[in-house]
Write an enzyme that holds these catalytic residues in place. Structure first.
Site, PDB file in Angstrom:
ATOM      1  N   GLY A  46      -6.617   0.696  13.241  1.00 42.22           N
ATOM      2  CA  GLY A  46      -7.730  -0.307  13.901  1.00 42.22           C
ATOM      3  C   GLY A  46      -6.748  -1.499  14.161  1.00 42.22           C
ATOM      4  O   GLY A  46      -5.716  -1.797  13.519  1.00 42.22           O
ATOM      5  N   GLN A  51      -4.122  -9.985  15.983  1.00 48.32           N
ATOM      6  CA  GLN A  51      -3.020  -9.401  15.583  1.00 48.32           C
ATOM      7  C   GLN A  51      -2.018  -9.273  16.211  1.00 48.32           C
ATOM      8  O   GLN A  51      -0.751  -9.018  15.836  1.00 48.32           O
ATOM      9  CB  GLN A  51      -3.481  -7.995  14.712  1.00 48.32           C
ATOM     10  CG  GLN A  51      -4.547  -8.194  13.643  1.00 48.32           C
ATOM     11  CD  GLN A  51      -4.836  -6.917  13.213  1.00 48.32           C
ATOM     12  OE1 GLN A  51      -5.590  -6.063  13.654  1.00 48.32           O
ATOM     13  NE2 GLN A  51      -4.033  -6.425  12.141  1.00 48.32           N
ATOM     14  N   CYS A  93      -3.810  -3.426   5.920  1.00 46.65           N
ATOM     15  CA  CYS A  93      -4.043  -4.131   7.281  1.00 46.65           C
ATOM     16  C   CYS A  93      -2.459  -4.264   7.885  1.00 46.65           C
ATOM     17  O   CYS A  93      -1.623  -4.513   7.144  1.00 46.65           O
ATOM     18  CB  CYS A  93      -4.691  -5.395   7.172  1.00 46.65           C
ATOM     19  SG  CYS A  93      -4.694  -6.429   8.576  1.00 46.65           S
ATOM     20  N   LEU A  94      -2.289  -3.910   9.081  1.00 48.68           N
ATOM     21  CA  LEU A  94      -1.131  -3.988   9.777  1.00 48.68           C
ATOM     22  C   LEU A  94      -0.438  -5.390   9.511  1.00 48.68           C
ATOM     23  O   LEU A  94       0.740  -5.717   9.594  1.00 48.68           O
ATOM     24  CB  LEU A  94      -1.137  -3.488  11.233  1.00 48.68           C
ATOM     25  CG  LEU A  94      -1.137  -2.096  11.256  1.00 48.68           C
ATOM     26  CD1 LEU A  94      -1.543  -1.698  12.811  1.00 48.68           C
ATOM     27  CD2 LEU A  94      -0.098  -1.280  10.763  1.00 48.68           C
ATOM     28  N   HIS A 135     -13.851  -4.589   9.473  1.00 44.35           N
ATOM     29  CA  HIS A 135     -12.448  -5.069   9.173  1.00 44.35           C
ATOM     30  C   HIS A 135     -12.177  -5.810  10.681  1.00 44.35           C
ATOM     31  O   HIS A 135     -11.508  -6.902  10.488  1.00 44.35           O
ATOM     32  CB  HIS A 135     -11.558  -4.008   8.661  1.00 44.35           C
ATOM     33  CG  HIS A 135     -10.250  -4.446   8.586  1.00 44.35           C
ATOM     34  ND1 HIS A 135      -9.568  -4.524   7.247  1.00 44.35           N
ATOM     35  CD2 HIS A 135      -9.163  -4.795   9.415  1.00 44.35           C
ATOM     36  CE1 HIS A 135      -8.302  -4.743   7.327  1.00 44.35           C
ATOM     37  NE2 HIS A 135      -8.222  -5.038   8.599  1.00 44.35           N
ATOM     38  N   GLU A 136     -12.000  -4.983  11.597  1.00 44.33           N
ATOM     39  CA  GLU A 136     -11.482  -5.623  12.733  1.00 44.33           C
ATOM     40  C   GLU A 136     -12.374  -6.838  13.303  1.00 44.33           C
ATOM     41  O   GLU A 136     -11.895  -7.658  14.029  1.00 44.33           O
ATOM     42  CB  GLU A 136     -11.558  -4.550  13.983  1.00 44.33           C
ATOM     43  CG  GLU A 136     -10.508  -3.335  13.590  1.00 44.33           C
ATOM     44  CD  GLU A 136      -9.175  -3.728  12.930  1.00 44.33           C
ATOM     45  OE1 GLU A 136      -8.658  -4.807  13.514  1.00 44.33           O
ATOM     46  OE2 GLU A 136      -8.566  -3.016  12.156  1.00 44.33           O
ATOM     47  N   HIS A 139     -11.458  -9.860  12.064  1.00 42.44           N
ATOM     48  CA  HIS A 139     -10.036 -10.596  12.415  1.00 42.44           C
ATOM     49  C   HIS A 139     -10.670 -11.487  13.765  1.00 42.44           C
ATOM     50  O   HIS A 139     -10.038 -12.637  13.756  1.00 42.44           O
ATOM     51  CB  HIS A 139      -9.277  -9.386  13.018  1.00 42.44           C
ATOM     52  CG  HIS A 139      -8.331  -8.844  12.160  1.00 42.44           C
ATOM     53  ND1 HIS A 139      -7.472  -9.670  11.273  1.00 42.44           N
ATOM     54  CD2 HIS A 139      -8.149  -7.577  11.460  1.00 42.44           C
ATOM     55  CE1 HIS A 139      -6.705  -8.767  10.519  1.00 42.44           C
ATOM     56  NE2 HIS A 139      -7.145  -7.505  10.625  1.00 42.44           N
TER      57      HIS A 139
HETATM   58  C1  QAP Z   1      -8.030  -1.642   9.146  1.00 43.56           C
HETATM   59  O1  QAP Z   1      -5.823  -0.775   9.071  1.00 43.56           O
HETATM   60  C2  QAP Z   1      -8.641  -0.682   8.181  1.00 43.56           C
HETATM   61  O2  QAP Z   1      -0.160  -1.786   4.799  1.00 43.56           O
HETATM   62  C3  QAP Z   1      -6.722  -0.660   9.894  1.00 43.56           C
HETATM   63  O3  QAP Z   1       2.488  -0.577   5.608  1.00 43.56           O
HETATM   64  C4  QAP Z   1      -8.453  -0.238   6.924  1.00 43.56           C
HETATM   65  O4  QAP Z   1      -4.487   0.515  10.458  1.00 43.56           O
HETATM   66  C5  QAP Z   1      -9.843   0.124   8.502  1.00 43.56           C
HETATM   67  C6  QAP Z   1      -1.152   0.062   7.721  1.00 43.56           C
HETATM   68  C7  QAP Z   1      -8.890   0.451   6.074  1.00 43.56           C
HETATM   69  C8  QAP Z   1     -10.433   0.912   7.807  1.00 43.56           C
HETATM   70  C9  QAP Z   1     -10.183   1.038   6.641  1.00 43.56           C
HETATM   71  C10 QAP Z   1      -1.183  -0.959   6.614  1.00 43.56           C
HETATM   72  C11 QAP Z   1       0.262   0.662   8.150  1.00 43.56           C
HETATM   73  C12 QAP Z   1      -2.099   0.306   8.490  1.00 43.56           C
HETATM   74  C13 QAP Z   1      -0.092  -1.182   5.922  1.00 43.56           C
HETATM   75  C14 QAP Z   1      -4.463  -0.212   9.404  1.00 43.56           C
HETATM   76  C15 QAP Z   1       1.119  -0.687   6.347  1.00 43.56           C
HETATM   77  C16 QAP Z   1       1.266   0.380   7.474  1.00 43.56           C
HETATM   78  C17 QAP Z   1      -3.620  -0.445   8.422  1.00 43.56           C
HETATM   79 CO    CO Z   2      -6.397  -5.661   9.731  1.00 38.61          CO
END
Ligand code: QAP
Ligand code: CO
Length: 169
Positions: A46, A51, A93-94, A135-136, A139
């Site tokens: 996501g 972001q 989270c990215l 989550h999104e 943001h």
């Molecule tokens: C949000 O998160 C989310 O720390 C999206 O080193 C999170 O795509 C939705 C990511 C949990 C539902 C459940 C995070 C990649 C990606 C990092 C992500 C990383 C590399 C996170």
């Molecule tokens: Co995020």
């Protein structure tokens, strides 16, 4: 299509309240396509426009599950219509790389908004997809998952982050 740079904590754009989209034009569609590419390449499930440094109400999600009714989800001006139940999920989270923590969310949500073409869409979600939508959407209001943590876990985050910052020099 182009891959965009992802803004990371504590970039102030992550704290901005994103503006509603008024016109869906080629420029916005390019932003959406670039966001999708950026999410897939990361890889992530996501991404919200804040972001990538654009505080407008646009998000993309692809939870990459075969059992999902949806593939790539694009939502413009998303609104929460219904929310019920409670679920705890380990989130990341990215924009907050390499930090993960459990967050409490609604277990089931109904979200409405517009797709890439401006057509109205309604998404019924539960579990991971419901968590991703919340989550999104956070943001877009300048909120991060770390804002949901208990004071103790937030402290752990702050210490880890400082340590990481030092190591990065
Ligand atoms: C949000 O998160 C989310 O720390 C999206 O080193 C999170 O795509 C939705 C990511 C949990 C539902 C459940 C995070 C990649 C990606 C990092 C992500 C990383 C590399 C996170
Ligand atoms: Co995020």
């Amino acid at each position: 299509m182009a891959q965009l740079d992802i803004c990371t904590y504590p970039d102030p754009v992550l704290r901005q309240k994103a503006q509603s989209v008024e016109i869906i034009d080629g420029e916005l569609q390019k932003l959406i396509d670039d966001m999708a590419e950026t999410m897939y390449k990361a890889p992530g499930i996501g991404l919200a426009a804040n972001q990538v440094g654009k505080p407008v109400r646009v998000l993309v999600i692809d939870i990459q599950k075969e059992e999902s009714d949806y593939g790539l989800i694009v939502l413009i001006n998303p609104e929460m219509m219904e929310a019920k139940g409670e679920i705890s999920w380990e989130e990341g989270c990215l924009s907050v790389p390499e930090f993960y923590a459990n967050v409490k969310r609604y277990e089931e949500v109904v979200v409405s908004g517009m797709d890439r073409r401006g057509d109205k869409v309604e998404i019924n979600a539960e579990g991971l997809l419901a968590v991703a939508l919340q989550h999104e959407m956070d943001h877009l209001d300048g909120k991060l998952f770390i804002d949901h943590l208990s004071p103790v876990t937030r402290d752990v985050f702050k210490r880890k982050w400082k340590k990481k910052q030092k190591e990065a020099v």
